[in-house]
Motif scaffolding. Sequence first.
Motif, mmCIF file in Angstrom:
data_model
loop_
_atom_site.group_PDB
_atom_site.id
_atom_site.type_symbol
_atom_site.label_atom_id
_atom_site.label_comp_id
_atom_site.label_asym_id
_atom_site.label_seq_id
_atom_site.Cartn_x
_atom_site.Cartn_y
_atom_site.Cartn_z
ATOM 1 N N LEU A 184 0.732 -1.164 0.037
ATOM 2 C CA LEU A 184 -0.058 0.080 -0.083
ATOM 3 C C LEU A 184 0.896 1.162 0.100
ATOM 4 C CD1 LEU A 184 -2.964 -0.998 2.462
ATOM 5 C CD2 LEU A 184 -2.773 -0.951 -0.050
ATOM 6 N N SER A 185 1.965 1.157 0.689
ATOM 7 C CA SER A 185 3.155 2.505 0.540
ATOM 8 C C SER A 185 3.617 2.715 -0.599
ATOM 9 C CB SER A 185 4.251 1.991 1.429
ATOM 10 O OG SER A 185 3.620 1.849 2.956
ATOM 11 N N CYS A 186 3.773 1.864 -1.351
ATOM 12 C CA CYS A 186 4.299 1.797 -2.836
ATOM 13 C C CYS A 186 2.983 2.336 -3.844
ATOM 14 C CB CYS A 186 4.650 0.517 -3.493
ATOM 15 S SG CYS A 186 6.338 -0.019 -2.821
ATOM 16 N N LEU A 187 1.793 1.861 -3.509
ATOM 17 C CA LEU A 187 0.493 2.427 -4.058
ATOM 18 C C LEU A 187 0.206 3.794 -3.995
ATOM 19 C CD1 LEU A 187 -2.055 -0.715 -4.113
ATOM 20 C CD2 LEU A 187 -0.340 -0.157 -6.157
ATOM 21 N N ILE A 188 0.696 4.301 -2.849
ATOM 22 C CA ILE A 188 0.385 5.699 -2.448
ATOM 23 C C ILE A 188 1.077 6.679 -3.622
ATOM 24 C CG2 ILE A 188 1.126 7.542 -1.158
ATOM 25 C CD1 ILE A 188 0.335 5.943 1.205
ATOM 26 N N VAL A 189 1.996 6.068 -4.081
ATOM 27 C CA VAL A 189 2.669 7.116 -5.099
ATOM 28 C C VAL A 189 1.970 7.140 -6.441
ATOM 29 C CG1 VAL A 189 4.980 7.472 -6.583
ATOM 30 C CG2 VAL A 189 5.006 6.582 -4.130
ATOM 31 N N LEU A 190 1.334 5.906 -6.944
ATOM 32 C CA LEU A 190 0.735 5.687 -7.991
ATOM 33 C C LEU A 190 -0.758 6.540 -7.652
ATOM 34 C CD1 LEU A 190 -0.093 4.502 -10.604
ATOM 35 C CD2 LEU A 190 -1.040 2.440 -9.691
ATOM 36 N N CYS A 191 -1.269 6.578 -6.573
ATOM 37 C CA CYS A 191 -2.396 7.493 -6.147
ATOM 38 C C CYS A 191 -2.068 8.985 -6.407
ATOM 39 C CB CYS A 191 -2.835 7.235 -5.050
ATOM 40 S SG CYS A 191 -3.777 5.453 -4.958
ATOM 41 N N GLY A 192 -0.804 9.491 -6.024
ATOM 42 C CA GLY A 192 -0.329 10.639 -6.151
ATOM 43 C C GLY A 192 -0.227 11.051 -7.457
ATOM 44 N N VAL A 193 0.268 10.064 -8.421
ATOM 45 C CA VAL A 193 0.390 10.481 -9.790
ATOM 46 C C VAL A 193 -0.843 10.653 -10.481
ATOM 47 C CG1 VAL A 193 1.226 9.641 -11.997
ATOM 48 C CG2 VAL A 193 2.639 9.167 -10.085
ATOM 49 N N ILE A 194 -2.027 9.939 -10.382
ATOM 50 C CA ILE A 194 -3.022 10.001 -10.615
ATOM 51 C C ILE A 194 -3.979 11.460 -10.131
ATOM 52 C CG2 ILE A 194 -5.616 9.059 -10.750
ATOM 53 C CD1 ILE A 194 -4.442 6.249 -10.315
ATOM 54 N N ARG A 195 -3.517 11.803 -9.178
ATOM 55 C CA ARG A 195 -4.139 13.018 -8.440
ATOM 56 C C ARG A 195 -3.512 14.133 -9.418
ATOM 57 N NH1 ARG A 195 -7.627 16.406 -6.660
ATOM 58 N NH2 ARG A 195 -6.939 17.822 -4.953
ATOM 59 N N LEU A 196 -2.161 14.029 -9.663
ATOM 60 C CA LEU A 196 -1.620 15.041 -10.470
ATOM 61 C C LEU A 196 -2.113 15.145 -11.789
ATOM 62 C CD1 LEU A 196 2.099 14.904 -9.244
ATOM 63 C CD2 LEU A 196 0.633 16.609 -8.699
ATOM 64 N N SER A 197 -2.609 14.172 -12.388
ATOM 65 C CA SER A 197 -3.035 14.020 -13.726
ATOM 66 C C SER A 197 -4.253 14.678 -13.764
ATOM 67 C CB SER A 197 -3.146 12.459 -14.265
ATOM 68 O OG SER A 197 -1.894 11.741 -14.277
ATOM 69 N N ALA A 198 -5.065 14.336 -12.595
ATOM 70 C CA ALA A 198 -6.270 15.256 -12.702
ATOM 71 C C ALA A 198 -6.232 16.540 -12.501
ATOM 72 C CB ALA A 198 -7.133 14.757 -11.370
ATOM 73 N N GLY A 199 -5.178 16.935 -11.845
ATOM 74 C CA GLY A 199 -5.017 18.523 -11.859
ATOM 75 C C GLY A 199 -4.395 18.925 -13.182
ATOM 76 N N VAL A 200 -3.834 18.328 -13.905
ATOM 77 C CA VAL A 200 -3.682 18.782 -15.298
ATOM 78 C C VAL A 200 -4.842 18.966 -16.279
ATOM 79 C CG1 VAL A 200 -2.478 18.356 -17.588
ATOM 80 C CG2 VAL A 200 -1.200 18.007 -15.420
ATOM 81 N N VAL A 201 -5.723 17.712 -15.841
ATOM 82 C CA VAL A 201 -6.931 17.661 -16.736
ATOM 83 C C VAL A 201 -7.702 18.922 -16.174
ATOM 84 C CG1 VAL A 201 -9.198 16.712 -16.824
ATOM 85 C CG2 VAL A 201 -7.307 15.296 -17.106
ATOM 86 N N SER A 202 -7.858 19.437 -15.066
ATOM 87 C CA SER A 202 -8.520 20.443 -14.566
ATOM 88 C C SER A 202 -7.862 21.910 -14.883
ATOM 89 C CB SER A 202 -8.625 20.390 -12.882
ATOM 90 O OG SER A 202 -9.290 21.644 -12.583
ATOM 91 N N MET A 203 -6.628 22.012 -14.819
ATOM 92 C CA MET A 203 -6.099 23.352 -15.248
ATOM 93 C C MET A 203 -6.267 23.567 -16.734
ATOM 94 S SD MET A 203 -2.375 23.648 -13.231
ATOM 95 C CE MET A 203 -1.727 22.151 -13.728
ATOM 96 N N LEU A 204 -6.004 22.537 -17.736
ATOM 97 C CA LEU A 204 -6.070 22.882 -19.103
ATOM 98 C C LEU A 204 -7.868 22.507 -19.541
ATOM 99 C CD1 LEU A 204 -2.782 20.946 -20.235
ATOM 100 C CD2 LEU A 204 -3.301 23.453 -20.062
ATOM 101 N N GLU A 205 -8.603 22.097 -18.774
ATOM 102 C CA GLU A 205 -10.044 21.815 -19.233
ATOM 103 C C GLU A 205 -10.023 20.849 -20.103
ATOM 104 O OE1 GLU A 205 -11.973 25.573 -20.028
ATOM 105 O OE2 GLU A 205 -11.001 26.477 -18.233
ATOM 106 N N PHE A 206 -9.292 19.690 -19.990
ATOM 107 C CA PHE A 206 -9.266 18.792 -20.892
ATOM 108 C C PHE A 206 -10.455 17.517 -20.577
ATOM 109 C CE2 PHE A 206 -4.847 18.484 -22.582
ATOM 110 C CZ PHE A 206 -5.060 19.716 -23.231
ATOM 111 N N CYS A 207 -10.815 16.693 -21.260
ATOM 112 C CA CYS A 207 -11.428 15.369 -21.185
ATOM 113 C C CYS A 207 -12.715 15.569 -20.677
ATOM 114 C CB CYS A 207 -10.679 14.488 -20.022
ATOM 115 S SG CYS A 207 -8.897 13.997 -20.736
ATOM 116 N N TYR A 208 -13.402 16.592 -21.116
ATOM 117 C CA TYR A 208 -14.771 16.775 -20.570
ATOM 118 C C TYR A 208 -15.778 16.323 -21.810
ATOM 119 C CZ TYR A 208 -13.681 20.116 -17.114
ATOM 120 O OH TYR A 208 -13.362 20.889 -16.025
ATOM 121 N N ASP A 209 -17.053 15.940 -21.439
ATOM 122 C CA ASP A 209 -17.978 15.557 -22.454
ATOM 123 C C ASP A 209 -17.567 14.094 -23.200
ATOM 124 O OD1 ASP A 209 -19.500 17.527 -21.502
ATOM 125 O OD2 ASP A 209 -18.904 18.934 -22.989
ATOM 126 N N ASP A 210 -17.530 14.508 -24.501
ATOM 127 C CA ASP A 210 -17.095 13.199 -25.427
ATOM 128 C C ASP A 210 -15.722 12.901 -25.403
ATOM 129 O OD1 ASP A 210 -19.648 13.165 -26.217
ATOM 130 O OD2 ASP A 210 -19.645 14.382 -28.118
#
Length: 404
Positions: A123-149
């Motif tokens: 689980l300690s190693c998977l934390i890093v993967l969760c952090g990467v997913i969190r950062l990817s979500a941040g990029v999606v939000s900042m650039l307003e990507f991946c909405y709708d279709d």
Amino acid sequence: MEMDLPSAIANAQKEHFHADWFLKCIHWLLSLAILVIFSSIGSVYSLINSYNRRSLIIQTISFVYSIIDSIWGYRDYFGHENKMCHGTGIFLIFFYLTVLIIGFYNSKINNSNKVISVTYKVLSCLIVLCGVIRLSAGVVSMLEFCYDDHTGQCNAHGIMGMSFIVYGVLLSVVLVVPWLRVNKGKYSQEMYDSTVIMVWGVINTFTEHRPWEPWSHGDYQHTSMGIIFWAAGLLGMFLSINRKRNFMPALTMILTGYAMSGHVQELIISTKVHAFFGYVLMFGGLARIVEISFLLDDKDESIDGEIRSFQYLTPFALILSGILFMGANEEQMQLVVNLGADHSSYILTITSAAMILQLWILALLRFYLKLTETSKTNNSAYDDINTLDHSDGQSQFELDNFSV
């Protein structure tokens, strides 16, 4: 001449846009430092029992930040909170809390329960993967990507790209860590690789096309990739019997790269990025075949006992191809076009990111080996002192529950 009201409002909105963008970049970089870089150091500490306390301190700090991060959140320019960021933030909080509970309990029982200890490490190693997913979500939000279709297409690129990166990380671990590099297990590396490839192929074969819709050009491409995956996986599993090494996982990489190199996209720049992604994957597969066929002896070690620089090529190719594929979604390609950049500039930037990521992975592995060596040395010194005779007949050190 005084500025009219609409122009003044437009300028104010523009200034607010740049200020908001600056704050989001600072927020993202801070999250990168704490949720990925800092957390990955804590994950390394968690792998060695004698350093569990340090890992818990780091994870506690990251947990507190994840709460602040979720409250702050990412907000797009229309003023409503991005649901993906909010969801990943809440998930990260509960994930950290679970890891901390297991970690503190594991520390309390002094790692005596192997199931609890292994669970905490994983689980300690998977934390890093969760952090990467969190950062990817941040990029999606900042650039307003991946909405709708575009959501499905972004998810497909993200999941597939992350799979290549994880595979590259695993191959790096197997290469660098000596007790994993020497294959003493029941199965060869290719047995595990082929099994995962087979399962992945079965999933892709039956999920890439909706039965109630007519077949499209993309459906044929993606479904055929799924078929070749499970077919190659089954053959690789058969060839891996009796711990034999084989070429099928590497050949699967080459075939995947060939297919993606000819994957025509709507944008020319996207077609060229996909083509380069395919070339990198083919090169990585070829390097893996050369390594297995000519650089390893019967014990799966290098002929001279050392890691050759050539052996780092396949893990790097997988990491690079993964980042390229994650960054080749429709909206990101359109952003590159809007910025006036070409495919070569974009590919060089992505390659630089892959090099930095590979550098950090190898640095963490060296750090882990150093900690392991230090821990064993300390244990050996304590054991030597513990066996000395003392005038009072008592041992000055109690190390019954101390383990590496």
